[in-house]
Structure formats: C-alpha cells, structure tokens
Design a protein around this motif. Structure first.
Motif, mmCIF file in Angstrom:
data_model
loop_
_atom_site.group_PDB
_atom_site.id
_atom_site.type_symbol
_atom_site.label_atom_id
_atom_site.label_comp_id
_atom_site.label_asym_id
_atom_site.label_seq_id
_atom_site.Cartn_x
_atom_site.Cartn_y
_atom_site.Cartn_z
ATOM 1 N N PHE A 182 53.484 28.517 47.193
ATOM 2 C CA PHE A 182 54.256 29.719 46.845
ATOM 3 C C PHE A 182 54.133 29.928 45.339
ATOM 4 O O PHE A 182 55.124 30.062 44.610
ATOM 5 N N CYS A 183 52.919 29.974 44.852
ATOM 6 C CA CYS A 183 52.659 29.820 43.407
ATOM 7 C C CYS A 183 53.097 31.009 42.570
ATOM 8 O O CYS A 183 53.195 30.890 41.355
ATOM 9 N N TYR A 184 53.320 32.199 43.201
ATOM 10 C CA TYR A 184 53.717 33.395 42.460
ATOM 11 C C TYR A 184 52.635 33.708 41.420
ATOM 12 O O TYR A 184 51.474 33.890 41.776
ATOM 13 N N THR A 185 52.918 33.728 40.134
ATOM 14 C CA THR A 185 51.900 34.020 39.125
ATOM 15 C C THR A 185 51.283 32.757 38.535
ATOM 16 O O THR A 185 50.593 32.816 37.517
ATOM 17 N N ALA A 186 51.547 31.612 39.186
ATOM 18 C CA ALA A 186 50.912 30.329 38.855
ATOM 19 C C ALA A 186 51.186 29.841 37.442
ATOM 20 O O ALA A 186 50.347 29.193 36.816
ATOM 21 N N THR A 187 52.387 30.116 36.943
ATOM 22 C CA THR A 187 52.717 29.633 35.606
ATOM 23 C C THR A 187 52.751 28.103 35.565
ATOM 24 O O THR A 187 52.324 27.493 34.583
ATOM 25 N N ALA A 188 53.252 27.467 36.654
ATOM 26 C CA ALA A 188 53.261 26.004 36.699
ATOM 27 C C ALA A 188 51.834 25.455 36.725
ATOM 28 O O ALA A 188 51.555 24.378 36.179
ATOM 29 N N THR A 189 50.924 26.194 37.353
ATOM 30 C CA THR A 189 49.524 25.767 37.397
ATOM 31 C C THR A 189 48.908 25.784 36.002
ATOM 32 O O THR A 189 48.148 24.880 35.635
ATOM 33 N N VAL A 190 49.226 26.804 35.223
ATOM 34 C CA VAL A 190 48.712 26.876 33.862
ATOM 35 C C VAL A 190 49.195 25.672 33.058
ATOM 36 O O VAL A 190 48.434 25.061 32.299
ATOM 37 N N HIS A 191 50.462 25.299 33.242
ATOM 38 C CA HIS A 191 50.999 24.117 32.543
ATOM 39 C C HIS A 191 50.290 22.850 33.004
ATOM 40 O O HIS A 191 49.998 21.955 32.186
ATOM 41 N N VAL A 251 48.497 28.395 45.986
ATOM 42 C CA VAL A 251 48.497 29.146 47.242
ATOM 43 C C VAL A 251 49.626 30.173 47.225
ATOM 44 O O VAL A 251 50.767 29.844 46.897
ATOM 45 N N ASP A 252 49.297 31.401 47.593
ATOM 46 C CA ASP A 252 50.310 32.446 47.731
ATOM 47 C C ASP A 252 49.771 33.507 48.677
ATOM 48 O O ASP A 252 48.549 33.662 48.833
ATOM 49 N N LEU A 253 50.689 34.245 49.300
ATOM 50 C CA LEU A 253 50.300 35.268 50.259
ATOM 51 C C LEU A 253 49.892 36.577 49.579
ATOM 52 O O LEU A 253 49.183 37.393 50.156
ATOM 53 N N SER A 254 50.329 36.766 48.327
ATOM 54 C CA SER A 254 50.142 38.049 47.645
ATOM 55 C C SER A 254 48.869 38.075 46.812
ATOM 56 O O SER A 254 48.711 37.269 45.888
ATOM 57 N N LYS A 255 47.999 39.014 47.109
ATOM 58 C CA LYS A 255 46.791 39.194 46.298
ATOM 59 C C LYS A 255 47.161 39.656 44.892
ATOM 60 O O LYS A 255 46.544 39.244 43.902
ATOM 61 N N THR A 256 48.193 40.504 44.802
ATOM 62 C CA THR A 256 48.631 41.001 43.500
ATOM 63 C C THR A 256 48.995 39.857 42.567
ATOM 64 O O THR A 256 48.575 39.820 41.401
ATOM 65 N N TYR A 257 49.756 38.892 43.082
ATOM 66 C CA TYR A 257 50.194 37.792 42.228
ATOM 67 C C TYR A 257 49.098 36.765 42.003
ATOM 68 O O TYR A 257 49.066 36.109 40.954
ATOM 69 N N LEU A 258 48.172 36.633 42.945
ATOM 70 C CA LEU A 258 47.029 35.745 42.697
ATOM 71 C C LEU A 258 46.123 36.338 41.618
ATOM 72 O O LEU A 258 45.552 35.600 40.807
ATOM 73 N N ASP A 259 45.984 37.666 41.585
ATOM 74 C CA ASP A 259 45.226 38.299 40.498
ATOM 75 C C ASP A 259 45.922 38.051 39.160
ATOM 76 O O ASP A 259 45.271 37.785 38.142
ATOM 77 N N TRP A 260 47.242 38.143 39.171
ATOM 78 C CA TRP A 260 48.042 37.853 37.966
ATOM 79 C C TRP A 260 47.842 36.393 37.569
ATOM 80 O O TRP A 260 47.669 36.075 36.383
ATOM 81 N N GLY A 268 41.835 29.963 29.038
ATOM 82 C CA GLY A 268 40.515 29.346 29.104
ATOM 83 C C GLY A 268 40.306 28.451 30.300
ATOM 84 O O GLY A 268 39.355 27.649 30.319
ATOM 85 N N PHE A 269 41.172 28.536 31.328
ATOM 86 C CA PHE A 269 41.042 27.702 32.527
ATOM 87 C C PHE A 269 40.505 28.558 33.678
ATOM 88 O O PHE A 269 41.073 29.598 33.981
ATOM 89 N N SER A 270 39.448 28.104 34.320
ATOM 90 C CA SER A 270 38.963 28.882 35.466
ATOM 91 C C SER A 270 38.142 28.047 36.440
ATOM 92 O O SER A 270 38.357 28.112 37.644
ATOM 93 N N ASP A 271 37.231 27.231 35.969
ATOM 94 C CA ASP A 271 36.241 26.626 36.850
ATOM 95 C C ASP A 271 36.812 25.638 37.861
ATOM 96 O O ASP A 271 36.353 25.566 39.001
ATOM 97 N N LYS A 272 37.831 24.898 37.520
ATOM 98 C CA LYS A 272 38.339 23.866 38.430
ATOM 99 C C LYS A 272 39.717 24.230 39.010
ATOM 100 O O LYS A 272 40.437 23.381 39.502
ATOM 101 N N ASN A 273 40.041 25.506 38.979
ATOM 102 C CA ASN A 273 41.363 25.951 39.439
ATOM 103 C C ASN A 273 41.200 26.900 40.623
ATOM 104 O O ASN A 273 40.797 28.050 40.460
ATOM 105 N N ARG A 274 41.534 26.397 41.824
ATOM 106 C CA ARG A 274 41.391 27.187 43.040
ATOM 107 C C ARG A 274 42.612 28.068 43.255
ATOM 108 O O ARG A 274 43.747 27.610 43.113
ATOM 109 N N LEU A 275 42.368 29.318 43.637
ATOM 110 C CA LEU A 275 43.444 30.236 44.032
ATOM 111 C C LEU A 275 43.208 30.613 45.477
ATOM 112 O O LEU A 275 42.160 31.162 45.818
ATOM 113 N N GLU A 276 44.188 30.313 46.346
ATOM 114 C CA GLU A 276 44.031 30.512 47.784
ATOM 115 C C GLU A 276 45.064 31.522 48.273
ATOM 116 O O GLU A 276 46.265 31.342 48.061
#
Length: 750
Positions: free
Chosen positions: A596-605, A617-626, A635-643
């Motif tokens: 339920f990652c929402y805008t994945a602020t915890a993931t960035v941390h 993981v989140d159901l919303s495409k809008t928030y996964l784009d965010w 600068g994080f992208s290559d090893k961070n999966r968004l599902e």
C-alpha cells in the motif's frame, strides 16, 4: 379593442420596487407591486416603450380578460368566450403558459391544455382551420395565471424573456442575467455616476455582463433595441406605426448617446479563457469603443482612468457552493478589500454576493445593503464608500517584527552594532502594515498559532524538519489541522459536529483563516484550504482538483514531491515521519517491501539508507507514477520495483523474500480494480500472515494504520514477536494527538 390596457410586468424576485420606479418613469399608470411582478395601466405606445426600454422586466403581459374559475369546464368556457379572431389567424401558431392552481386544477400542464383547447376550438369555428402549437417561436404566446379562483388571461408582448438582449452568446460558469446585472448597477448609483462622467471598473468581469449593461445605460441605449422578434410581431392587435415611432425615438437616442465621448469602462478577469468571450459579447453589443477588457488578478487590480476621475467599482465575486469553497474564497474577498483601500480611494464600490459573511471580511464597511435573489439564491448588494472612515483596520506586526520578538524571547539576539561613541545602535523599526482587524476569536486563534510556532519551530529547525503539523484542533471551537510545508500552509477543516450551529462554525472558520497569514507571516496565496469529513474507503485519495502543481520538500536527506491542491492528502503523511526515518536507518543492505505504498515516500527513505533493493506495491497507477517521480528525483531507479496490483492478491502470488517490510493500509477500500472489499479490522490477520510468509529470518515488519477503533488480533502474538511502538513513532508535532495512528514492530519467533 380598448385604447388602455392592464399590464403585468414580471421580474426576478427582489426587483419589484426598482421595476415599479422604472415602469412609472416610462409611462405606466396606477402601478402597484406584486410578488415578482408589478401591474398598472397603459396605452399601446407605453406598452411598446416598456418592451423596448425596460432593463429590469422579464416579460410584459397585456391582460385580455379576467374571469372567475370554479372548475376545468369554467376555465375552458372563460377562455372560449374571448374573441380570438382579433388576436390570431386560424392558420397561425401559439404557445400557452399556465401558472397557479386551485378550482380543481392542480396540474399546470392540464391547465395549459384546457386553455389551448379553448383557443383552438374558437378559431376553427370559422372555416375548420386550426392553429398549430409552437413552443419556441409562436405567433402568439398566451399566459394564464390562476389566482384564488380568478383567471388572469394575458398576451405576452415580449416573446422571449427581455433579459435576453442578444449580445451574450458566450457565458461563464455562473453569469448574472442581464436584467439582474442592470438592477445591481441601478441600485449602485451608476446612472448618477455615469451622468457625472464617472468611470466604471469590474475586477472580476467574467464575460462582461456588468460592463455591457453599464455602457448601455451610460450611452442611453434601449436594452432591446436590436431585438427583431417580439411577442407582438404577429399579433393581430399590433399597431406597426406606433411601434415604428417608439423604435425610431430609441434609435435616435442611441445614436446621440454613441456620439458622445465614451466613458472609461474597464474589466479585468483572472481566467484567460474568459477574455475572448467577454470581448466577443462586447463587440456584439456594439460597445467596443466604450469597454476594454484585460487579463489580471484581483490582488493586482488598480483602475487607472483618464484625468484621475473617480467612479464605481462593481463586481460579483464567486460565492462557493460548499463551506470549504467559501473558506477558500476568503482571501479573494480580503484581496478585493485591500485593493479597494489601496487603489480606489474616493471611489464608490458595489459588491454583489451570495456569501454576505465573506463580504464582511473585506475590511471595509458598507453604508447600505440591499437584498436580491439570483435565481433561488438569496444575495446581498453591499454598497461602499471607499473612504478611510469606512475601513476596518488595525495595526499588526510585520513578519520581521515577529521574528525579532521571537529571537528576543529565545535569547538568540546577535551582538549589537555600536555607534562611534560605543553605544548600541537601535534597529530602525520595521514599517507597520495595515491589515484587516481580527475578531476576538481570530486573535485568540492567531495567538495559539504563534505559541505553537515558537515551540515547534525551534524543534523543527534543530531537527531539520521542513514539513510539520503546527495545529491540530487544539481548541475544539476551531476544528482544523494546520500543516506547514516550507513557506506554504495546508489547512484541513474538520466537519463540525451536528450539535454546532453551522453559521457559528462557518464564522469561526473564517476567523481562523483570516488569522493564519497574519499569525504566520505568510502570503495569503500560499494558504491552501480543504474540508475533511469522516472518510470511508479511499475517498481521501480521490482527486479534488486538477492544478497539477507539485512542490519539492526535503526530509531526512531525501527530496519528496507534494501536491497541496489536487487531493485531500498531499502525498506525504506527516505523522509517519519517525517511521520513515527509522526505515532509512535500518535499510542498509536489506531487501525492502512497501505495501500500500501510496507515493512510496518510505521507499525513497529505504533507498537513501542503502537498501539492496526495494519493491513497492499499490493499486493506483497515479500514485505509482508519483512514486516513480519521487525515486527519480533522488537518483534512484534501477533497483526499485514498482508493482501495480491488489496487495492481497499480489502477496498470494509473490515468492520473494524481504528483510524489511512496511505496511500502512487504508481503513477500507472497495476499488473497482480489486476483487472484493478490504477492511483493515477484518482482514489484517490474513494480510499480516501473507506478509510474514515473505519476511526473511531475522527480518522486521512494521505495521501501522490510522483506524481509531482498531484492535490488533491477539492470535498474532502467539505466532509472531509483536511489539507496539506507537509512542515511539510520534514526533513533537503530533504529541497532542497520540491517536493519529498506531504502529507495531513484528518479527518471526525463534
């Protein structure tokens, strides 16, 4: 037919007195007021003149007959008795309008049908030819009003409503009808001001209705001079010679008026989409030489007429349909009041508003108020003389003065500068600015904000916290949350309990919102206001607007994007700050899962803390784009999966293993993109069991939610190591509201 007729002139509710004066001036005799109408006696020439010159009437009805009605049959017979051959050819067309009820006739459609039948039956007696029905452009429009057993049968001389002047083919979202705009101008004294050569400015002109009506009044142009189709055009009682005389007089007056030097009439509109429609309407009205329209915000409005003459500022600000809308409009009214005080000294002003409470917030007193109706909405016209004695102002400390006082209170003053004699130089006092005086309640709220800012501001500066909660319904009568996002303020008003008078709640809200810029020293335009009610499901995630304005904030060494306008929440849950920072500290070398990652602020941390990999993981495409933008921003992208997917279904299929898991689910969700309904109280055991199956040995799962009545199932403690850490996950800005969320640290046993 008689040379003298009884006339009814209908009008919007509240305009009866003005219409009575206008019609009397135009020649109506024995005039009396009725609800939304006046009546009187006149000859045919006066009837034509009323049609052509009335700026206020909707319709001019010529009474053909009055008769008693006991039932539907007597209605039919009373209409049949009239000699309709004097009014309509049997091959013509008609439309019937019926109003009122009684005498066994309670359906207006049935009543209109009986009137139509009587007219048709009468006319076809001659040669069997019968008139047709045309509701749009009939040759004759008949009106019958049934009032306490009496039928008033009339001919509509106007045809289409007289407010339809023909120039306004393009409209804004909620325009005033032309006759209502004219009434407001007349009440505001524009005919007098125009006769004296005064100017007129509308700082919120929309598509230009006030401007055109004002110019037509000043140029002495009959409002319906260019109308080609009238209700009397095909009427057999029409007297063309009289009509041509009245019309020619009006044409001569218009030509004389347009030959005069144009008055200074200007409109300003913030919405660029309305500028061209306004100009088109002005050109259609033939007033392009008199009126100019420019794009401009209310906050920068400043009329600059030639020769420094004074005049009238007139406007119809937005009202707001919901309480939250009205609160958002408070600063618009304050800006209007500020511009009147600073740029329009000596002018007169007229503010037409459906929200009088907002009108009171302009910081300037009205000397007269008039009640109007805009359709079904009660409105007030506030008339203002822009003179210092009318200002409601008081001295307030500037932001520089407040900062100096704060530094003195905290003992943080810099070493004083010395003059050549070795004595301290006293700093020059900051200029005092005049702002609207706060109410007693508003000042009390401002004092609380300043007290909180002094305490929390010191903590925030020390910890490097840029976004935090300053106020959270500390005083029950001011029920709202106030959050700081850098130099922006995000306000969420909580719905007042049903026991609170809505008017009092609204007034307190206005008091509080008026206090915020003064108390915090921020620009009014950087205060965003929303209304928060009890939510079910994911309503808090639904789009509220579409401005698409993102701003960058920092937290714990990472950059995050927030949007203060488009959604109820901003993309950053401030209360989870300690959990995010904990995850950052513990993430090094670990595989991190954010459900339920929402805008994945915890993931960035987690990525900032050196996580080996992250999965969000989140159901919303809008928030996964965010979320993707938040990761890319750092600068994080290559090893961070968004599902994208339903978390429960995704967990059932995933076979990954993670040393660090974070779950912050909604209380309730019934999205169309998921199977079934998620209820955190009912489903949390299954959710945690599925997630714990993915937790690596020695790993940690952090579980949090903000359902106030939530109870963690006791059986979980028999299978896992469970520790509630709620108190450890609250920073000082949420210490006043310890129930904002609950949090647990869960790990595998053994």
């Amino acid at each position: 037919m008689s040379d003298r007729y009884e006339l009814f002139l209908t009008c919007p509710k509240g305009l009866e007195g003005l219409l009575l004066d206008e019609a009397s001036t135009l020649g109506l005799e024995e005039a009396r007021e009725h609800t939304s109408a006046i009546r009187g006696m006149a000859d045919m020439e006066t009837a034509y003149r009323l049609c052509l010159w009335s700026r206020l009437a909707n319709r001019v009805l010529l009474v053909l007959r009055r008769f008693p009605v006991q039932d539907a049959q007597s209605l039919y017979e009373g209409v049949l008795e009239l000699d309709w051959f004097e009014h309509l050819a049997s091959s013509g067309s008609l439309a019937v309008e019926f109003s009122g009820q009684g005498s066994g006739i309670d359906n207006t459609h049935f009543g209109a049908l009986k009137v139509k039948d009587a007219i048709v039956d009468k006319l076809r007696l001659k040669d069997g030819t019968r008139p047709s029905v045309d509701k749009v452009n009939p040759d004759l429009r008949v009106h019958l009003r049934l009032d306490r057993g009496e039928a008033i049968l009339s001919l509509d001389l106007s045809g289409h409503s007289l407010h339809q002047r023909g120039y306004r083919l393009q409209q804004g979202a909620a325009p005033l009808k032309e006759n209502l705009a004219a009434a407001v101008l007349i009440r505001a004294g524009w005919p007098r001001i125009a006769a004296e050569g005064g100017a007129l400015a509308d700082p919120m002109c929309g598509v230009g209705t006030f401007l055109v009506e004002a110019a037509m009044i000043a140029a002495d142009i009959a409002p319906n001079l260019t109308r080609e189709q009238w209700g009397f055009s095909q009427w057999l009682g029409h007297v063309p010679a009289l009509w041509k005389k009245v019309h020619a007089e009006a044409q001569q007056r218009a030509e004389a008026g347009m030959a005069k030097p144009p008055l200074w009439i200007r409109g300003y509109e913030a919405d660029p989409r309305l500028i061209q429609p306004a100009r088109n309407n002005i050109e259609r009205a033939g007033m392009g030489d008199w009126i100019k329209v420019y794009q401009g915000e209310v906050a920068t409005f400043e009329p600059r007429p030639d020769q420094n003459q004074k005049g009238l500022v007139i406007c119809n600000p937005p009202y707001g349909e919901r309480l939250g809308d009205e609160a958002s409009l408070l600063y618009l009214y304050q800006n209007l009041g500020e511009r009147l005080r600073q740029a329009c000294m000596g002018w007169e002003a007229a503010v037409f508003t459906g929200a009088p409470d907002l009108g009171k917030r302009m910081g300037i007193r009205s000397h007269k108020q008039y009640a109007f109706w805009n359709g079904a909405l009660p409105c007030k016209l506030l008339l203002i003389k822009v003179q210092p004695e009318q200002f409601v102002t008081g001295e307030r400390r500037t932001p520089e003065q407040r900062e100096r006082e704060r530094e003195q209170a905290e003992g943080e003053k810099a070493a004083p500068q010395l003059n050549r004699n070795g004595n301290p130089i006293k700093p020059a006092p900051a200029p005092v600015v005049e702002q609207a005086r706060l109410s007693e309640g508003g000042q009390m709220f401002a004092n609380r904000l300043q007290k909180n800012l002094k305490q929390l501001g010191k903590w925030a500066r020390k910890e490097g916290v840029e976004c935090y909660r300053l106020y959270d319904a500390d005083m029950p009568e001011y029920s709202m949350a106030v959050d700081l996002y850098g130099d922006w303020v995000h306000v969420q008003e909580y719905a007042a309990p049903k026991s609170i008078d809505p008017e009092k709640a609204k007034a307190r809200m206005f008091d509080a919102i008026a206090a915020i810029p003064q108390a915090l020293g921020v620009d009014k335009n950087k205060v965003v206001i929303k209304r928060r009610e009890r939510q079910s499901g994911t309503k808090q995630y639904q789009r509220q607007a579409a401005q698409g304005q993102f701003m960058e904030v920092s937290e714990g060494g990472v950059k995050l994007l927030v949007n203060l306008t488009d959604y109820l929440d901003t993309g950053l849950f401030l209360d989870h700050r300690p959990l995010r920072l904990r995850i950052q500290k513990e993430a090094a070398g670990k595989r991190f899962l954010n459900l339920f990652c929402y805008t994945a602020t915890a993931t960035v941390h987690a990525a900032k803390g050196g996580a080996r990999s992250t999965t969000s993981v989140d159901l919303s495409k809008t928030y996964l784009d965010w979320a993707r933008r938040n990761l890319s921003l750092n600068g994080f992208s290559d090893k961070n999966r968004l599902e994208q997917g339903d978390v429960m279904a995704w967990l059932g299929e995933d076979r990954g293993e993670y040393e660090l898991i974070f779950i912050d689910p909604p209380t309730f969700s019934n999205s169309k993109r998921m199977e079934g309904i998620f209820d955190v109280q009912r489903d949390h055991v299954q959710l945690l069991d599925l997630a714990m199956a993915r937790l690596a040995k020695g790993g940690v799962l952090y579980f949090s939610n903000n359902f106030r009545k939530f109870e963690l199932d006791e059986s979980l403690a028999t299978r896992y190591q469970v520790e509630e850490i709620s108190a450890q996950t609250l920073d000082p800005d949420f210490a006043r509201n310890p129930k904002i969320h609950r949090a647990w640290r869960i790990s595998l046993r053994g």
